[in-house]
Write a protein that holds these residues in place. Structure first.
Motif, PDB file in Angstrom:
ATOM      1  N   LYS A  43       0.844  -1.191   0.000  1.00  0.00           N
ATOM      2  CA  LYS A  43       0.000   0.000   0.000  1.00  0.00           C
ATOM      3  C   LYS A  43       0.882   1.245   0.000  1.00  0.00           C
ATOM      4  CE  LYS A  43      -3.787   2.081   2.575  1.00  0.00           C
ATOM      5  NZ  LYS A  43      -4.665   1.977   3.736  1.00  0.00           N
TER       6      LYS A  43
ATOM      7  N   GLY B  54      -0.473   5.711 -10.866  1.00  0.00           N
ATOM      8  CA  GLY B  54      -1.230   5.996  -9.660  1.00  0.00           C
ATOM      9  C   GLY B  54      -0.582   5.408  -8.427  1.00  0.00           C
ATOM     10  N   ARG B  55      -1.265   5.591  -7.301  1.00  0.00           N
ATOM     11  CA  ARG B  55      -0.771   5.118  -6.003  1.00  0.00           C
ATOM     12  C   ARG B  55      -1.692   4.010  -5.515  1.00  0.00           C
ATOM     13  NH1 ARG B  55      -0.281   9.729  -3.913  1.00  0.00           N
ATOM     14  NH2 ARG B  55       1.950   9.883  -4.208  1.00  0.00           N
ATOM     15  N   ILE B  56      -1.120   2.922  -5.016  1.00  0.00           N
ATOM     16  CA  ILE B  56      -1.899   1.783  -4.524  1.00  0.00           C
ATOM     17  C   ILE B  56      -2.567   2.174  -3.207  1.00  0.00           C
ATOM     18  CG2 ILE B  56      -1.774  -0.573  -3.638  1.00  0.00           C
ATOM     19  CD1 ILE B  56       0.489  -1.115  -5.568  1.00  0.00           C
ATOM     20  N   THR B  57      -3.896   1.944  -3.143  1.00  0.00           N
ATOM     21  CA  THR B  57      -4.628   2.241  -1.909  1.00  0.00           C
ATOM     22  C   THR B  57      -5.097   0.970  -1.214  1.00  0.00           C
ATOM     23  OG1 THR B  57      -6.697   2.459  -3.133  1.00  0.00           O
ATOM     24  CG2 THR B  57      -5.426   4.476  -2.738  1.00  0.00           C
ATOM     25  N   GLU B  58      -5.256  -0.107  -1.968  1.00  0.00           N
ATOM     26  CA  GLU B  58      -5.746  -1.354  -1.380  1.00  0.00           C
ATOM     27  C   GLU B  58      -5.238  -2.524  -2.218  1.00  0.00           C
ATOM     28  OE1 GLU B  58     -10.047  -3.542  -0.746  1.00  0.00           O
ATOM     29  OE2 GLU B  58      -9.996  -1.354  -0.844  1.00  0.00           O
TER      30      GLU B  58
ATOM     31  N   ARG C 172      -6.342  -1.780  -5.985  1.00  0.00           N
ATOM     32  CA  ARG C 172      -7.036  -0.504  -6.214  1.00  0.00           C
ATOM     33  C   ARG C 172      -5.970   0.583  -6.299  1.00  0.00           C
ATOM     34  NH1 ARG C 172     -12.169  -0.184  -6.233  1.00  0.00           N
ATOM     35  NH2 ARG C 172     -12.502   1.876  -5.349  1.00  0.00           N
ATOM     36  N   VAL C 173      -6.032   1.327  -7.398  1.00  0.00           N
ATOM     37  CA  VAL C 173      -5.031   2.356  -7.669  1.00  0.00           C
ATOM     38  C   VAL C 173      -5.732   3.707  -7.755  1.00  0.00           C
ATOM     39  CG1 VAL C 173      -3.273   3.143  -9.298  1.00  0.00           C
ATOM     40  CG2 VAL C 173      -3.618   0.698  -8.948  1.00  0.00           C
ATOM     41  N   GLU C 174      -5.253   4.665  -6.963  1.00  0.00           N
ATOM     42  CA  GLU C 174      -5.787   6.019  -7.013  1.00  0.00           C
ATOM     43  C   GLU C 174      -5.039   6.763  -8.116  1.00  0.00           C
ATOM     44  OE1 GLU C 174      -6.713   9.743  -4.027  1.00  0.00           O
ATOM     45  OE2 GLU C 174      -5.051   8.400  -3.550  1.00  0.00           O
TER      46      GLU C 174
ATOM     47  N   LYS D 240      -7.205  12.576  -7.338  1.00  0.00           N
ATOM     48  CA  LYS D 240      -7.766  12.763  -6.003  1.00  0.00           C
ATOM     49  C   LYS D 240      -9.212  12.306  -6.002  1.00  0.00           C
ATOM     50  CE  LYS D 240      -7.656  15.918  -2.233  1.00  0.00           C
ATOM     51  NZ  LYS D 240      -7.083  17.159  -1.760  1.00  0.00           N
TER      52      LYS D 240
ATOM     53  N   GLU E 143     -10.467   6.220  -8.055  1.00  0.00           N
ATOM     54  CA  GLU E 143      -9.757   4.955  -7.915  1.00  0.00           C
ATOM     55  C   GLU E 143     -10.230   3.984  -8.985  1.00  0.00           C
ATOM     56  OE1 GLU E 143     -10.231   3.403  -3.994  1.00  0.00           O
ATOM     57  OE2 GLU E 143      -8.915   4.898  -3.096  1.00  0.00           O
TER      58      GLU E 143
ATOM     59  N   THR F 178      -9.801  -0.283 -10.193  1.00  0.00           N
ATOM     60  CA  THR F 178      -9.385  -1.612  -9.771  1.00  0.00           C
ATOM     61  C   THR F 178      -8.745  -2.308 -10.967  1.00  0.00           C
ATOM     62  OG1 THR F 178     -11.219  -1.703  -8.206  1.00  0.00           O
ATOM     63  CG2 THR F 178     -10.151  -3.783  -8.762  1.00  0.00           C
TER      64      THR F 178
END
Length: 108
Positions: free
Chosen positions: A57, A69-73, A80-82, A85, A88, A90
């Protein structure tokens, strides 16, 4: 008279190498193919699998489709990648192409 006599031919001279010299170019071609194509592909696949296993994460990643993007989950098969802002997406784990150095997304 009208039909000529047919005589049997003599036995062909036996090859002392047993025909190995005829197969040598084919065997050599497969060895070269292995070292130039198959082996590097297996190495890349092993490195990609290790990269997928080490995802965590907060990592900044790029998918094969070019989405950064940045991994959130992280789930077993999906991530899940954000990408913006509050936005997200998947994606499947194998579609992650690269992990970016920390802070790369701030530059965009």
């Amino acid at each position: 008279m009208f039909i000529s006599n047919a005589f049997a031919q003599g036995a062909p001279a036996s090859d002392p190498t047993g025909g190995l010299m005829q197969l040598l170019p084919i065997i050599l071609m497969f060895v070269v193919l292995w070292f130039l194509m198959v082996r590097p592909q297996m190495k890349r696949a092993k490195e990609h699998k290790a990269m997928i296993q080490s995802l965590s994460k907060g990592d900044e990643v790029v998918t094969q489709g070019g989405i950064a993007g940045r991994i959130t989950e992280i789930d077993n098969d999906f991530v899940r990648v954000e990408i913006a802002k509050g936005v997200e997406v998947t994606v499947q784990k194998p579609t992650i192409a690269a992990v970016l150095p920390k802070g790369t997304l701030k530059n965009f």
